[in-house]
Design a protein around this motif. Sequence first.
Motif, PDB file in Angstrom:
ATOM      1  N   PHE A 159      37.997  25.022  33.545  1.00 23.62           N
ATOM      2  CA  PHE A 159      37.350  26.279  33.167  1.00 23.62           C
ATOM      3  C   PHE A 159      37.536  27.321  34.254  1.00 23.62           C
ATOM      4  CE2 PHE A 159      33.792  29.180  33.549  1.00 23.62           C
ATOM      5  CZ  PHE A 159      33.880  29.841  32.333  1.00 23.62           C
ATOM      6  N   LEU A 160      37.308  26.923  35.490  1.00 25.60           N
ATOM      7  CA  LEU A 160      37.394  27.857  36.603  1.00 25.60           C
ATOM      8  C   LEU A 160      38.805  28.424  36.744  1.00 25.60           C
ATOM      9  CD1 LEU A 160      35.389  28.920  38.651  1.00 25.60           C
ATOM     10  CD2 LEU A 160      36.120  27.136  40.211  1.00 25.60           C
ATOM     11  N   GLN A 161      39.811  27.581  36.572  1.00 28.98           N
ATOM     12  CA  GLN A 161      41.185  28.051  36.678  1.00 28.98           C
ATOM     13  C   GLN A 161      41.495  29.071  35.584  1.00 28.98           C
ATOM     14  OE1 GLN A 161      44.187  25.028  36.362  1.00 28.98           O
ATOM     15  NE2 GLN A 161      45.860  26.492  36.476  1.00 28.98           N
ATOM     16  N   ARG A 162      41.143  28.745  34.342  1.00 29.95           N
ATOM     17  CA  ARG A 162      41.448  29.657  33.232  1.00 29.95           C
ATOM     18  C   ARG A 162      40.612  30.930  33.321  1.00 29.95           C
ATOM     19  NH1 ARG A 162      44.571  32.527  31.029  1.00 29.95           N
ATOM     20  NH2 ARG A 162      44.344  32.969  28.825  1.00 29.95           N
ATOM     21  N   ALA A 163      39.360  30.813  33.713  1.00 27.91           N
ATOM     22  CA  ALA A 163      38.515  31.999  33.865  1.00 27.91           C
ATOM     23  C   ALA A 163      39.100  32.925  34.927  1.00 27.91           C
ATOM     24  CB  ALA A 163      37.091  31.605  34.217  1.00 27.91           C
ATOM     25  N   GLY A 164      39.595  32.353  36.015  1.00 30.82           N
ATOM     26  CA  GLY A 164      40.227  33.165  37.055  1.00 30.82           C
ATOM     27  C   GLY A 164      41.452  33.890  36.540  1.00 30.82           C
ATOM     28  N   GLU A 165      42.262  33.205  35.738  1.00 31.32           N
ATOM     29  CA  GLU A 165      43.442  33.843  35.156  1.00 31.32           C
ATOM     30  C   GLU A 165      43.039  34.998  34.233  1.00 31.32           C
ATOM     31  OE1 GLU A 165      45.298  30.544  33.220  1.00 31.32           O
ATOM     32  OE2 GLU A 165      46.080  29.707  35.089  1.00 31.32           O
ATOM     33  N   ILE A 166      42.005  34.790  33.461  1.00 34.16           N
ATOM     34  CA  ILE A 166      41.538  35.824  32.536  1.00 34.16           C
ATOM     35  C   ILE A 166      41.014  37.032  33.305  1.00 34.16           C
ATOM     36  CG2 ILE A 166      39.748  36.368  30.838  1.00 34.16           C
ATOM     37  CD1 ILE A 166      40.103  33.401  29.872  1.00 34.16           C
ATOM     38  N   VAL A 167      40.253  36.778  34.349  1.00 40.39           N
ATOM     39  CA  VAL A 167      39.682  37.862  35.142  1.00 40.39           C
ATOM     40  C   VAL A 167      40.783  38.667  35.831  1.00 40.39           C
ATOM     41  CG1 VAL A 167      38.315  38.331  37.211  1.00 40.39           C
ATOM     42  CG2 VAL A 167      37.438  36.790  35.473  1.00 40.39           C
ATOM     43  N   ARG A 168      41.819  37.983  36.298  1.00 40.92           N
ATOM     44  CA  ARG A 168      42.901  38.683  37.011  1.00 40.92           C
ATOM     45  C   ARG A 168      43.869  39.409  36.079  1.00 40.92           C
ATOM     46  NH1 ARG A 168      42.389  33.921  39.867  1.00 40.92           N
ATOM     47  NH2 ARG A 168      44.108  32.965  38.750  1.00 40.92           N
ATOM     48  N   ASP A 169      43.823  39.128  34.782  1.00 40.99           N
ATOM     49  CA  ASP A 169      44.752  39.737  33.827  1.00 40.99           C
ATOM     50  C   ASP A 169      44.176  41.047  33.300  1.00 40.99           C
ATOM     51  OD1 ASP A 169      46.569  40.416  31.887  1.00 40.99           O
ATOM     52  OD2 ASP A 169      46.271  38.638  30.658  1.00 40.99           O
ATOM     53  N   PRO A 170      44.704  42.205  33.746  1.00 40.38           N
ATOM     54  CA  PRO A 170      44.141  43.480  33.298  1.00 40.38           C
ATOM     55  C   PRO A 170      44.456  43.775  31.829  1.00 40.38           C
ATOM     56  CG  PRO A 170      46.071  43.875  34.652  1.00 40.38           C
ATOM     57  CD  PRO A 170      45.806  42.387  34.682  1.00 40.38           C
ATOM     58  N   GLN A 171      45.384  43.077  31.249  1.00 42.04           N
ATOM     59  CA  GLN A 171      45.758  43.316  29.856  1.00 42.04           C
ATOM     60  C   GLN A 171      45.176  42.259  28.924  1.00 42.04           C
ATOM     61  OE1 GLN A 171      47.239  46.149  29.064  1.00 42.04           O
ATOM     62  NE2 GLN A 171      47.180  46.604  31.233  1.00 42.04           N
ATOM     63  N   GLN A 172      44.214  41.494  29.398  1.00 41.64           N
ATOM     64  CA  GLN A 172      43.607  40.442  28.573  1.00 41.64           C
ATOM     65  C   GLN A 172      43.010  41.059  27.321  1.00 41.64           C
ATOM     66  OE1 GLN A 172      43.646  37.084  29.183  1.00 41.64           O
ATOM     67  NE2 GLN A 172      42.697  36.834  27.227  1.00 41.64           N
ATOM     68  N   PRO A 173      43.385  40.560  26.149  1.00 43.17           N
ATOM     69  CA  PRO A 173      42.820  41.129  24.921  1.00 43.17           C
ATOM     70  C   PRO A 173      41.322  40.837  24.838  1.00 43.17           C
ATOM     71  CG  PRO A 173      44.084  39.158  24.420  1.00 43.17           C
ATOM     72  CD  PRO A 173      44.288  39.443  25.896  1.00 43.17           C
TER      73      PRO A 173
END
Length: 191
Positions: free
Chosen positions: A175-189
């Motif tokens: 969860f922590l890894q994916r949440a970090g990726e989502i937070v760092r992605d400025p284009q996350q839908p």
Amino acid sequence: MSDAMGAVVSAVVAFAAAVIGAVIAGRYAKHGAEVGGRKAVEAALAQVHGQAAVEHWQWVRSQRHQSFADLIAAYAALDDVLARIAPEVLNGQGLDVSTGREMQGCALELQAKTSQLALWGPSEAYSLAYALTGKSVEAMGALLRMGGIGGTGPNGDWSSFGRFRGEMVEAYASFLQRAGEIVRDPQQPIS
């Protein structure tokens, strides 16, 4: 025709041409103003819509980040309780009612934060959060079975708690890894 009469006719024709020209020019000006006004309104609406979409996206992203932080805090609280109580159970101390309530309260808070995260998405993060909650509840259940509320020592299998605890930590890491990726992605839908 006399020159005077020719001048009058010329003046009347010129006046009529000027009036007709003014009417035609007025109509074209009115039509141009209407089209220009319509285009200006459409442009303003498009700009407002675009700005509203950007602000909505930023708001959802902010809510998503906050729900991630809340879920991580709820997990940390349950993890702290389990880490504090597990050695006591291993040493043969039973769980008292207040300790059981404390663990259950932390588990309920983790479940509530998982449900809140479902509002903000993305669905992949919710799925990972749900798995984390499930593994945490399994670890807590194993510890409760071992310590037995009001019991006097371990009456369950210690290895099952260790296995569930390990799965809980793995689920947290995922969860922590994916949440970090989502937070760092400025284009996350935001869907």
